[in-house]
Enzyme design. Structure first.
Site, PDB file in Angstrom:
ATOM      1  N   ILE A 182       0.825  -1.204   0.000  1.00  0.00           N
ATOM      2  CA  ILE A 182       0.000   0.000   0.000  1.00  0.00           C
ATOM      3  C   ILE A 182       0.860   1.256   0.000  1.00  0.00           C
ATOM      4  O   ILE A 182       0.425   2.329  -0.429  1.00  0.00           O
ATOM      5  CB  ILE A 182      -0.942  -0.017   1.232  1.00  0.00           C
ATOM      6  CG1 ILE A 182      -2.045   1.037   1.117  1.00  0.00           C
ATOM      7  CG2 ILE A 182      -0.156   0.153   2.524  1.00  0.00           C
ATOM      8  CD1 ILE A 182      -3.102   0.928   2.208  1.00  0.00           C
ATOM      9  N   LYS A 183       2.120   1.141   0.467  1.00  0.00           N
ATOM     10  CA  LYS A 183       2.992   2.307   0.605  1.00  0.00           C
ATOM     11  C   LYS A 183       3.409   2.903  -0.736  1.00  0.00           C
ATOM     12  O   LYS A 183       3.898   4.040  -0.786  1.00  0.00           O
ATOM     13  CB  LYS A 183       4.233   1.934   1.416  1.00  0.00           C
ATOM     14  CG  LYS A 183       3.956   1.478   2.840  1.00  0.00           C
ATOM     15  CD  LYS A 183       3.403   2.605   3.697  1.00  0.00           C
ATOM     16  CE  LYS A 183       3.232   2.196   5.134  1.00  0.00           C
ATOM     17  NZ  LYS A 183       4.498   1.995   5.838  1.00  0.00           N
ATOM     18  N   ASP A 184       3.234   2.170  -1.831  1.00  0.00           N
ATOM     19  CA  ASP A 184       3.545   2.734  -3.147  1.00  0.00           C
ATOM     20  C   ASP A 184       2.771   4.024  -3.390  1.00  0.00           C
ATOM     21  O   ASP A 184       3.281   4.967  -4.005  1.00  0.00           O
ATOM     22  CB  ASP A 184       3.184   1.745  -4.261  1.00  0.00           C
ATOM     23  CG  ASP A 184       4.140   0.578  -4.363  1.00  0.00           C
ATOM     24  OD1 ASP A 184       5.117   0.535  -3.595  1.00  0.00           O
ATOM     25  OD2 ASP A 184       3.904  -0.307  -5.198  1.00  0.00           O
ATOM     26  N   ALA A 243       4.338   6.918  -1.234  1.00  0.00           N
ATOM     27  CA  ALA A 243       5.733   7.179  -1.577  1.00  0.00           C
ATOM     28  C   ALA A 243       5.824   8.079  -2.812  1.00  0.00           C
ATOM     29  O   ALA A 243       6.548   9.088  -2.816  1.00  0.00           O
ATOM     30  CB  ALA A 243       6.465   5.861  -1.820  1.00  0.00           C
TER      31      ALA A 243
END
Length: 346
Positions: free
Chosen positions: A40-42, A45
């Site tokens: 999910i951090k894509d 970021a």
């Protein structure tokens, strides 16, 4: 659809529906591990880098520095390739080796913090100190500082839009909380659409986000360890309840999901699923309950999915499997939990 760059693959992840027998509820898992960096951090970021470029904090050909347990670092490494930036990831011994290998493969430079730390101790404070120091010393470098970066939470607007479009009405959202970016961004957005949506944040037992005593824990990339401060990005006002989950509950649930459903989820997602099911069966939530598969279990094959690793750390608990069987309607369940979940009203 033909796309033009890897970051175009971020988002529009599918949802897997799991019916909960006799509870008038379904657990809707948004499969965020399908993002190109595997988490999910894509989303956040790339959003942090775009925001830094637009504001002028970061210039073309500049350097991005960030403290990360791995997933944010992978997302930043992918975005750095897109924008022609140099990326330095500051990590500690707690980061999964496979995550570090992925960052390196994407061109990231890896810096380990120095010092002696226990295996179950997360060196977040030293990571952030070193990241800030590096950014101050390297010309054209910017420390992203995801814990205090408003673009962190802002990176999840598309997640909310997708969920509303795919699900319609969301009765509850259960998510893990680390820096608080995903929890804040998603909770805020869902409550704009429906103020009655119940938002539940899950931290590891040992994390200090909701004021409980801090101690070491093994769950990676989530929670705030003792000695660190809760990030400014976390907005408590949009969170209805904060709860804790043990390492054993989180990891056994991840293993259970693999064996029973064929879905490999990471340890923090195991904790979220465990708490979502507990709340559903205690009657505290129902209807459409959404949770994010924040990352996949493929990154934890030598830890969370290794019985020998779990046994050495006293993290195996077959009673959790019996409880999960009951919650999923399996015959092996013999009694309901005697205690309601520990809730911390915010």
């Amino acid at each position: 659809m033909i796309l033009n760059k890897v970051t175009d693959l971020i988002g529009n992840t599918p949802i897997l529906s799991i019916s909960i027998p006799a509870k008038n509820a379904r657990l809707l898992l948004k499969i965020e591990k399908n993002n190109p960096g595997g988490s999910i951090k894509d989303r956040m970021a790339r959003n942090m880098i775009v925001a830094a470029l637009k504001s002028g904090r970061l210039s073309a050909g500049g350097v991005v520095v960030e403290s990360s347990s791995g997933n944010t670092g992978i997302g930043l490494a992918i975005a750095a390739v897109e924008f022609g930036l140099r990326f330095i990831a500051v990590v500690d011994h707690h980061a999964a080796p496979d995550k570090i290998a992925v960052m390196r493969a994407l061109g990231a430079e890896i810096r380990y913090v120095e010092g002696t730390y226990r295996e179950d101790e997360v060196a977040v404070v030293e990571r952030q100190r070193l990241a800030a120091e590096l950014a101050s010393e390297i010309p054209g470098a910017v420390f992203m500082n995801q814990s205090d970066n408003a673009a962190n939470a802002g990176g999840y607007s598309d997640f909310v839009r997708e969920v509303i479009g795919e699900v319609g009405g969301v009765d509850a959202y259960v998510g893990c909380v680390g820096t608080g970016g995903s929890m804040t961004g998603i909770a805020r957005g869902l409550k704009v659409h429906n103020p009655k949506t119940k938002t539940i944040a899950v931290e590891p037992d040992g994390s200090i986000v909701f004021g409980q005593p801090g101690h070491a824990y093994y769950q990676s990339g989530t929670g705030t360890p003792a000695g660190d401060t809760v990030g400014l990005v976390l907005d408590y006002s949009c969170i209805d309840m904060g709860v804790q989950v043990s390492d054993a509950q989180a990891f056994e649930t991840a293993r259970y999901m693999a064996k029973r459903t064929g879905l490999l989820v990471g340890g923090s997602t195991g904790g979220v699923i465990y708490k979502a099911l507990e709340f559903i069966h205690s009657g505290l939530i129902g209807g459409n309950v959404v949770a994010a598969v924040a990352d996949g279990g493929e990154k934890y094959l030598h830890t969370v999915f290794s019985e020998s690793w779990l046994k050495e750390r006293d993290l195996l608990d077959p009673q959790i499997w019996d409880r999960l069987d009951g919650w999923f309607g399996q015959e092996s369940f013999v009694e309901t939990p005697r205690e309601l979940p520990r809730l911390h009203a915010v």
